[in-house]
Scaffold this motif. Structure first.
Motif: not given
Length: 443
Positions: A245-254
Motif C-alpha cells: 500500500d505504498k506509492e512508488v514511481y518509475g522513470m526510464t532513460f533513453s
C-alpha cells in the motif's frame, strides 16, 4: 572523493528538470508527481545491474552518470547488484536466452561491478541492509545513509533464500499473465520461433519483488532504468501498491543510440568497456572522437557535465565539429580513466592523426615476441588479433584495396609475414584506413 559535477552547471534546482534538459528522460509513471517529489524531498532511488559480465560497459555508464546527477541534487542512489536476478537473466531487449552462469561466476561479477562503481561514486560502506530471508520476513537498514553518498545491496540476499511455492502464493498471485504477455519484452520473444522460456518468464516477478522489498524495508521511492525496462518497472510499481500500500514511481532513460537508432558502444572487439585492460583509454578516446557528426550534441549532453550553453556553442551550425568531438572524447575519457590517461590519449591521437608522425607518442599494444620469431606471423592473423578485422576475407579485401599500412607502407600481398625484421625502432605501426592506428611492441 571530489564531486565531478561542477556547481552552476545548470540553471535548474530540480534534478528532474536537469535530466530532462539533457535528454535523459524517456518515460515517467506520473510526471507531475515525480517532478514534485524530486523537488521537495531527498529520496532513495535504485538502479539494478545484473552481473552478466565481470566488467561494466558504456551502457552502464549512462546509469552511473544519472546517479551522479542525483547525488549532486541531494538524492541517495541504491546500486542494486543482481546476484539473484542474474541467475535467471532479463529477457528484455533479447532475441535469445542469456547464457546461464554458475553462482561463483555471478558473485565474482558482482564484486567486480562494485569495484568499478567505487571509481565513480562515494559509497557509505558502513550502511548495511540485513535480515530478509523470505517473503514474510522483512529486512532492515542499520541506519540512514550518509547524505551525499550511495549505498549498495545485492538482491541475492532476498531472492536466493525464497521458497518457490511461498513466492508464487504471495507474489505470483498479483500478476496477470495476459498483461505480462502484452509487454514489449515478452512480445518480441514470443514472435520468434525460439519463443520465451518459463524460466525467463519469472524475471518480471523477481524484478518487481526487488522494488517492493526495497520500498518496504528501506524506503526506496523510485526505480530508474533504460527504456527497455519500462514493463518491469511498471510491474514493480503495481506490486508495491498491492503488497505494501505504498506509492512508488518509475522513470526510464533513453538508451544511448546513434542518429540511426542503433545502440552505441559497440566496437570491432565487442562492447566498449570501462576497464582499461578490456578497452584501452586510447581506444576509448578514439571511439568518441570518431562518432558521426549527428551524434555529437547528444553525447555531450548525456556523457559529460559541460553546461548546456557551452554544448550549444560547440555544436552550433557552422561550428568545427572535429573540435567538439575532441572535447567529447577528452571529457568522457577523463571521467572514466582520469586526467592523466585522457591527456595521454589526446597526445596519442594528435601523434596518430595530426600529421606529427611522432611514433613515440602513440599508445602501444604488446604482443608476444614469440609470434614474430623466425618466419613470423601472417599479417591477417595480426590484424585479427588486434581487432582490426573480423575475418581473413575482410582482411584480404582491405589489403588489396590499400586500406592497410605497415610502418607507413601499403603491403601488396595479404599473405605477407610479419617478423622481427618488420619492426622499426622496436615498433610495428599498423594503420587501418584513416581512423585506426595501433603501435605494436614485442613483450
Amino acid at each position: 572523493m571530489r564531486n565531478l559535477i561542477p556547481d552552476g552547471v545548470s540553471k535548474y534546482d530540480n534534478v528532474y528538470d536537469v535530466l530532462k534538459e539533457r535528454g535523459f528522460i524517456e518515460q515517467v509513471t506520473d510526471e507531475e508527481k515525480v517532478r514534485e517529489l524530486l523537488g521537495k524531498e531527498k529520496i532513495k532511488f535504485y538502479i539494478g545491474f545484473d552481473p552478466t559480465a565481470d566488467c561494466l560497459h558504456v551502457g552502464h555508464f549512462m546509469q552511473i552518470i544519472v546517479m551522479m546527477w542525483m547525488i549532486k541534487y541531494g538524492h541517495t542512489p541504491v546500486a542494486l547488484l543482481g546476484g539473484g536476478t542474474g541467475m535467471v537473466g532479463d529477457p528484455s531487449g533479447r532475441t535469445d536466452m542469456r547464457k546461464m552462469m554458475d553462482v561463483d561466476t555471478i558473485d565474482e561479477n558482482c564484486r567486480q561491478f562494485k569495484k568499478l562503481f567505487d571509481r565513480f561514486l562515494e559509497f557509505d560502506d558502513e550502511w548495511e541492509y540485513s535480515g530478509n530471508k523470505g517473503v514474510y520476513q522483512p529486512g532492515k537498514e542499520n541506519r540512514e545513509p550518509i547524505p551525499g553518498k550511495a549505498v549498495s545491496v545485492n538482491n541475492a540476499e532476498w531472492l536466493r533464500p525464497l521458497n518457490y511455492i511461498e513466492f508464487v502464493r504471495s507474489v505470483g498471485v498479483n500478476f496477470n499473465v495476459n498483461t505480462m504477455l502484452r509487454s514489449e519484452a515478452f512480445k518480441q520473444r514470443m514472435a520468434r520461433e525460439s519463443g520465451l522460456s518459463f524460466f525467463e518468464f519469472n524475471y518480471m516477478l523477481m524484478q518487481a519483488y526487488d522494488f517492493m522489498v526495497m520500498a518496504r524495508d528501506i524506503g526506496v521511492k523510485m526505480e530508474f532504468g533504460g527504456n527497455d525496462q519500462w514493463s518491469n518497472i511498471i510491474a514493480g510499481v503495481d506490486l508495491t501498491r498491492k503488497m505494501c500500500d505504498k506509492e512508488v514511481y518509475g522513470m526510464t532513460f533513453s538508451l544511448l543510440t546513434n542518429s540511426e537508432g542503433k545502440k552505441m558502444g559497440k566496437t570491432a572487439k565487442g562492447a566498449l568497456w570501462l576497464s582499461a585492460d578490456r578497452t584501452s583509454p586510447f581506444e576509448f578516446f578514439q571511439y568518441w572522437r570518431n562518432i558521426d557528426d549527428a551524434d555529437v550534441n547528444k553525447c555531450l549532453r548525456m556523457l559529460t557535465f559541460l553546461p548546456m550553453d557551452e554544448i550549444a556553442e560547440l555544436t552550433k551550425e557552422g561550428a568545427d565539429l572535429n573540435h567538439a568531438k575532441e572535447v567529447l572524447a577528452y571529457k568522457v575519457t577523463e571521467l572514466v580513466h582520469g586526467t592523466e590517461e585522457a591527456d595521454a590519449a589526446l597526445k596519442g591521437a594528435k601523434a596518430a592523426f595530426g600529421g606529427t608522425d611522432n611514433v613515440e607518442d602513440l599508445p602501444s599494444t604488446e604482443m608476444d615476441a614469440q609470434l614474430f620469431r623466425g618466419e613470423g606471423t601472417g599479417l591477417l592473423t595480426v590484424l585479427k588479433d588486434l581487432g582490426l578485422i573480423a575475418s581473413n576475407s575482410e582482411g584480404f579485401r582491405l589489403v588489396k584495396q590499400g586500406g592497410v599500412t605497415v610502418n607507413g607502407e601499403k603491403p601488396a600481398d595479404p599473405k605477407m609475414m610479419l617478423n622481427e625484421a618488420s619492426f622499426k625502432d622496436g615498433a610495428l605501426v599498423i594503420r587501418k584506413g584513416k581512423k585506426k592506428i595501433i603501435k605494436v611492441v614485442m613483450k
